[in-house]
Write a protein that holds these residues in place. Sequence first.
Motif, short mmCIF file in Angstrom:
data_model
loop_
_atom_site.label_atom_id
_atom_site.label_comp_id
_atom_site.label_asym_id
_atom_site.label_seq_id
_atom_site.Cartn_x
_atom_site.Cartn_y
_atom_site.Cartn_z
N LEU A 49 152.59 -119.48 -20.78
CA LEU A 49 153.98 -119.53 -21.24
C LEU A 49 154.73 -120.85 -21.00
O LEU A 49 155.20 -121.48 -21.95
N TRP A 88 153.15 -123.79 -22.60
CA TRP A 88 153.22 -123.60 -24.06
C TRP A 88 154.62 -123.96 -24.57
O TRP A 88 154.77 -124.63 -25.60
N GLU A 125 157.72 -111.68 -18.59
CA GLU A 125 156.62 -111.87 -19.53
C GLU A 125 155.34 -112.23 -18.76
O GLU A 125 154.28 -111.68 -19.02
N ARG A 182 168.22 -117.65 -23.91
CA ARG A 182 166.76 -117.64 -24.11
C ARG A 182 166.05 -116.79 -23.05
O ARG A 182 165.35 -115.85 -23.37
N HIS A 205 159.17 -108.55 -24.33
CA HIS A 205 157.98 -108.56 -23.45
C HIS A 205 158.05 -107.48 -22.37
O HIS A 205 157.38 -106.47 -22.48
N1 GUN Z 1 160.26 -117.04 -23.04
C1 GUN Z 1 161.27 -117.91 -23.24
N2 GUN Z 1 161.19 -118.47 -24.45
C2 GUN Z 1 160.12 -117.94 -25.05
C3 GUN Z 1 159.54 -118.10 -26.34
O1 GUN Z 1 159.99 -118.86 -27.19
N3 GUN Z 1 158.42 -117.36 -26.59
C4 GUN Z 1 157.92 -116.50 -25.68
N4 GUN Z 1 156.83 -115.79 -26.00
N5 GUN Z 1 158.45 -116.33 -24.47
C5 GUN Z 1 159.54 -117.03 -24.16
#
Ligand code: GUN
Length: 442
Positions: A104, A107, A246, A215, A282
């Motif tokens: 995460l 990424w 997540e 976010r 998530h």
């Molecule tokens: N957590 C914070 N931003 C994001 C995102 O853009 N995608 C995902 N999968 N998790 C995140």
Amino acid sequence: MLELSDAARVGTMTARMLILGQTLTFANDPFKVPVAEAAVHEPRGGVLVEDGMIAAIGLGDDLLHAHPDATVTDMGSRLLTAGFVDSHAHYPQTAIIASWGMRLVDWLNTYTFPEEARFGDADYARETAGRYLDLTLMNGTTTICSYCTIHPESVEALFVEARKRGLRAVAGKTCMDRNAPDDLRDTVQSSHDDSKRLLERWHGVDRLGYAITPRFSPTSTPEQLEALGALWAEHPECLMQTHISEQTDEVEWALSLHPEARDYLETYEMHGLLGEGALYGHAVHLTERERARIADAGASVVHCPTSNTFIGSGLLDLAGLAACDVRIALATDTGGGSSFSMLRTMAAAYEIAQLRGGALHPAQLYWLATSGSARAMRLDDKIGRLAPGLEADLIALDLASTPAIAQRASRAEDIWEALFPTIMMGDDRAIAQVWIAGRAMR
Ligand code: GUN
Ligand code: ZN
């Protein structure tokens, strides 16, 4: 007089359309009642559409006889259902979907943030928004709930392109005032003011809705979360979308940045960001307390199965959440998710449930991708089922769209056996037609 009434009659005639085919819809939640009581299937059904709305559903022959003036579209053995509802996506990540090799936080830093930085350019945002909506429509998705970027231009772009296509869509400006690159940070004041201006401009315009969008707590200060919580309290008609739990190291990071909170959910809850209309993406690593609070509040968990496997986040305990009465929705999480297709997303949800030791019924998967997501978005009185009074956002599925699917489906003894191969192996080739508010898109 005669001319006038003739004109009126012709007007009515052209606005009324009868679509024939197999029909599938839901009268109830298949996580709560047996499938036979939840789902309604007609092998030869019909959907009567008038002025963009569903006027009636029933047996095809009955509707044909009752409405001889209707224009008939006969889809044969194709399956007519509500269009898919993708309740968590990032349209600005369209061009970086399927980027290799990261978990995460890396990424986000490596692929996502550099791409999102481009959306201050209104032309780039418009072009990507249009491309994204065309890709989702090809895949039978008729409603989306999308994050944008920190740039107001990115929100304008999505709403303009969705409106052009007549789509029901929800979106919001992504807010981040820390732990993001300089060109992707807003401030407490600007995030509040931009979100307020955008929601006042767009919420309720045609078929559009606004979601207040911090976010996730690692990229917001407590002050920003507080300001957005206050804005939501002023505008409870809007949704609120964010990410939660997540990945395990992300949970630790969130807690280290918000030492005042007992758990991840509390980083939102203490700032007014928990309630009905909250969509938490998530939610793979929730504690018992978090689960119970989300259920009590009537908020929703959005399951993003292709993303949870692709970024390596973990296996959601969907059965456990359903047993606690948590509202659950389903989503692609494009482009952390690896597909634009809700069919592929249902397949991934099935596989994750299997890895946790339980098989989801095709009715449960299909309900999540339509009615479940619509309910989470508080749109279940408008979309997500075939029922009179709902908007005619429909799809026709070809249940034999490839040779592999066709040979498996040919052995089916009921609708679920006929549908499951398409859920597991289908893609945009299975989407034979899409109607947006009764308008055929092909
Ligand atoms: N957590 C914070 N931003 C994001 C995102 O853009 N995608 C995902 N999968 N998790 C995140
Ligand atoms: Zn996301």
